[in-house]
Each structure stands twice: as structure tokens, then as C-alpha cells.
Design a protein around this motif. Sequence first.
Motif, mmCIF file in Angstrom:
data_model
loop_
_atom_site.group_PDB
_atom_site.id
_atom_site.type_symbol
_atom_site.label_atom_id
_atom_site.label_comp_id
_atom_site.label_asym_id
_atom_site.label_seq_id
_atom_site.Cartn_x
_atom_site.Cartn_y
_atom_site.Cartn_z
ATOM 1 N N ILE A 1 -7.189 2.918 14.090
ATOM 2 C CA ILE A 1 -6.215 3.790 13.418
ATOM 3 C C ILE A 1 -5.000 2.978 12.981
ATOM 4 O O ILE A 1 -4.524 3.115 11.851
ATOM 5 C CB ILE A 1 -5.802 4.957 14.340
ATOM 6 C CG1 ILE A 1 -6.998 5.900 14.532
ATOM 7 C CG2 ILE A 1 -4.611 5.720 13.766
ATOM 8 C CD1 ILE A 1 -6.805 6.931 15.631
ATOM 9 N N ALA A 2 -4.527 2.101 13.853
ATOM 10 C CA ALA A 2 -3.373 1.259 13.519
ATOM 11 C C ALA A 2 -3.688 0.359 12.334
ATOM 12 O O ALA A 2 -2.861 0.180 11.429
ATOM 13 C CB ALA A 2 -2.971 0.427 14.735
ATOM 14 N N ARG A 3 -4.888 -0.210 12.317
ATOM 15 C CA ARG A 3 -5.287 -1.081 11.209
ATOM 16 C C ARG A 3 -5.383 -0.301 9.896
ATOM 17 O O ARG A 3 -4.977 -0.802 8.845
ATOM 18 C CB ARG A 3 -6.640 -1.731 11.500
ATOM 19 C CG ARG A 3 -6.556 -2.841 12.524
ATOM 20 C CD ARG A 3 -7.955 -3.262 12.981
ATOM 21 N NE ARG A 3 -7.883 -4.308 13.956
ATOM 22 C CZ ARG A 3 -7.932 -5.610 13.664
ATOM 23 N NH1 ARG A 3 -8.104 -6.001 12.425
ATOM 24 N NH2 ARG A 3 -7.828 -6.503 14.611
ATOM 25 N N LEU A 4 -5.935 0.905 9.949
ATOM 26 C CA LEU A 4 -6.045 1.725 8.742
ATOM 27 C C LEU A 4 -4.672 2.089 8.197
ATOM 28 O O LEU A 4 -4.422 1.987 6.991
ATOM 29 C CB LEU A 4 -6.855 2.998 9.024
ATOM 30 C CG LEU A 4 -8.356 2.811 9.153
ATOM 31 C CD1 LEU A 4 -9.017 4.092 9.662
ATOM 32 C CD2 LEU A 4 -8.962 2.406 7.815
ATOM 33 N N VAL A 5 -3.772 2.498 9.085
ATOM 34 C CA VAL A 5 -2.426 2.895 8.658
ATOM 35 C C VAL A 5 -1.671 1.696 8.090
ATOM 36 O O VAL A 5 -1.099 1.762 7.000
ATOM 37 C CB VAL A 5 -1.649 3.546 9.823
ATOM 38 C CG1 VAL A 5 -0.184 3.731 9.477
ATOM 39 C CG2 VAL A 5 -2.286 4.874 10.209
ATOM 40 N N LEU A 6 -1.665 0.590 8.824
ATOM 41 C CA LEU A 6 -0.957 -0.606 8.367
ATOM 42 C C LEU A 6 -1.559 -1.142 7.067
ATOM 43 O O LEU A 6 -0.836 -1.486 6.129
ATOM 44 C CB LEU A 6 -0.992 -1.693 9.440
ATOM 45 C CG LEU A 6 -0.323 -3.015 9.082
ATOM 46 C CD1 LEU A 6 1.164 -2.814 8.809
ATOM 47 C CD2 LEU A 6 -0.527 -4.028 10.190
ATOM 48 N N GLY A 7 -2.882 -1.192 7.000
ATOM 49 C CA GLY A 7 -3.552 -1.677 5.796
ATOM 50 C C GLY A 7 -3.242 -0.813 4.586
ATOM 51 O O GLY A 7 -2.923 -1.326 3.507
ATOM 52 N N ALA A 8 -3.324 0.495 4.764
ATOM 53 C CA ALA A 8 -3.032 1.412 3.660
ATOM 54 C C ALA A 8 -1.573 1.285 3.221
ATOM 55 O O ALA A 8 -1.274 1.278 2.019
ATOM 56 C CB ALA A 8 -3.335 2.846 4.079
ATOM 57 N N LEU A 9 -0.676 1.149 4.186
ATOM 58 C CA LEU A 9 0.741 0.996 3.861
ATOM 59 C C LEU A 9 0.985 -0.276 3.045
ATOM 60 O O LEU A 9 1.699 -0.252 2.029
ATOM 61 C CB LEU A 9 1.576 0.960 5.140
ATOM 62 C CG LEU A 9 3.080 0.756 4.960
ATOM 63 C CD1 LEU A 9 3.687 1.923 4.201
ATOM 64 C CD2 LEU A 9 3.743 0.583 6.309
ATOM 65 N N LEU A 10 0.378 -1.374 3.454
ATOM 66 C CA LEU A 10 0.541 -2.625 2.715
ATOM 67 C C LEU A 10 0.007 -2.513 1.288
ATOM 68 O O LEU A 10 0.643 -2.979 0.339
ATOM 69 C CB LEU A 10 -0.159 -3.772 3.450
ATOM 70 C CG LEU A 10 0.529 -4.286 4.711
ATOM 71 C CD1 LEU A 10 -0.369 -5.274 5.442
ATOM 72 C CD2 LEU A 10 1.861 -4.923 4.367
ATOM 73 N N VAL A 11 -1.156 -1.893 1.134
ATOM 74 C CA VAL A 11 -1.748 -1.749 -0.204
ATOM 75 C C VAL A 11 -0.873 -0.855 -1.085
ATOM 76 O O VAL A 11 -0.604 -1.182 -2.244
ATOM 77 C CB VAL A 11 -3.194 -1.210 -0.111
ATOM 78 C CG1 VAL A 11 -3.723 -0.813 -1.482
ATOM 79 C CG2 VAL A 11 -4.102 -2.242 0.536
ATOM 80 N N VAL A 12 -0.392 0.252 -0.535
ATOM 81 C CA VAL A 12 0.460 1.162 -1.315
ATOM 82 C C VAL A 12 1.756 0.461 -1.717
ATOM 83 O O VAL A 12 2.202 0.576 -2.865
ATOM 84 C CB VAL A 12 0.753 2.461 -0.519
ATOM 85 C CG1 VAL A 12 1.863 3.267 -1.163
ATOM 86 C CG2 VAL A 12 -0.509 3.301 -0.410
ATOM 87 N N LEU A 13 2.360 -0.277 -0.788
ATOM 88 C CA LEU A 13 3.596 -0.998 -1.112
ATOM 89 C C LEU A 13 3.360 -2.057 -2.185
ATOM 90 O O LEU A 13 4.221 -2.299 -3.028
ATOM 91 C CB LEU A 13 4.193 -1.629 0.150
ATOM 92 C CG LEU A 13 4.803 -0.652 1.146
ATOM 93 C CD1 LEU A 13 5.202 -1.382 2.425
ATOM 94 C CD2 LEU A 13 5.986 0.088 0.541
ATOM 95 N N THR A 14 2.188 -2.663 -2.171
ATOM 96 C CA THR A 14 1.857 -3.645 -3.208
ATOM 97 C C THR A 14 1.670 -2.963 -4.555
ATOM 98 O O THR A 14 2.166 -3.434 -5.579
ATOM 99 C CB THR A 14 0.580 -4.419 -2.831
ATOM 100 O OG1 THR A 14 0.797 -5.075 -1.591
ATOM 101 C CG2 THR A 14 0.218 -5.441 -3.876
ATOM 102 N N LEU A 15 0.964 -1.842 -4.554
ATOM 103 C CA LEU A 15 0.723 -1.113 -5.802
ATOM 104 C C LEU A 15 2.014 -0.590 -6.424
ATOM 105 O O LEU A 15 2.123 -0.495 -7.654
ATOM 106 C CB LEU A 15 -0.245 0.048 -5.563
ATOM 107 C CG LEU A 15 -1.703 -0.342 -5.300
ATOM 108 C CD1 LEU A 15 -2.502 0.879 -4.870
ATOM 109 C CD2 LEU A 15 -2.320 -0.992 -6.519
ATOM 110 N N THR A 16 2.985 -0.245 -5.601
ATOM 111 C CA THR A 16 4.259 0.271 -6.118
ATOM 112 C C THR A 16 5.236 -0.854 -6.463
ATOM 113 O O THR A 16 6.328 -0.588 -6.946
ATOM 114 C CB THR A 16 4.914 1.222 -5.102
ATOM 115 O OG1 THR A 16 5.179 0.518 -3.897
ATOM 116 C CG2 THR A 16 4.052 2.440 -4.843
#
Length: 64
Positions: free
Chosen positions: A13-28
Amino acid sequence: MEMTKNIGTVDRIARLVLGALLVVLTLTGSIGVWGWLGLIFIGTAFVKFCPIYKVLGVKTCTDS
């Protein structure tokens, strides 16, 4: 190298949340291209295996 499960539920769960956050921050555009490393966190969460954990002898799951 054998891919025996070595990532537990909380770790996943931690990996999914952190990974998704990093990808979203990169996309924005909030962070640089290194944020795409979040895809590695997401991928390891889905396969329940981390090669670095294997090398270090770490296992966060209770089952095999």
C-alpha cells in the motif's frame, strides 16, 4: 533469481501511494523526471517482489 514474494500488505500500500504520488507530481510538472521512478514502486507492489529486498534479505510479508 527466484521471485518469491517478499513484500507485505502494508508495504504494498505504501509503495502504491508513494509511486502514484510521484507519477502525479511528475505529470503536473511539480517535480522533475526522476518522479517517473514511482513506476518502479508501483510495479514492485503489483508483483509483490523487490529485488533490493532479496539482496538485503528483507521480507515484509508473513506468507511465502
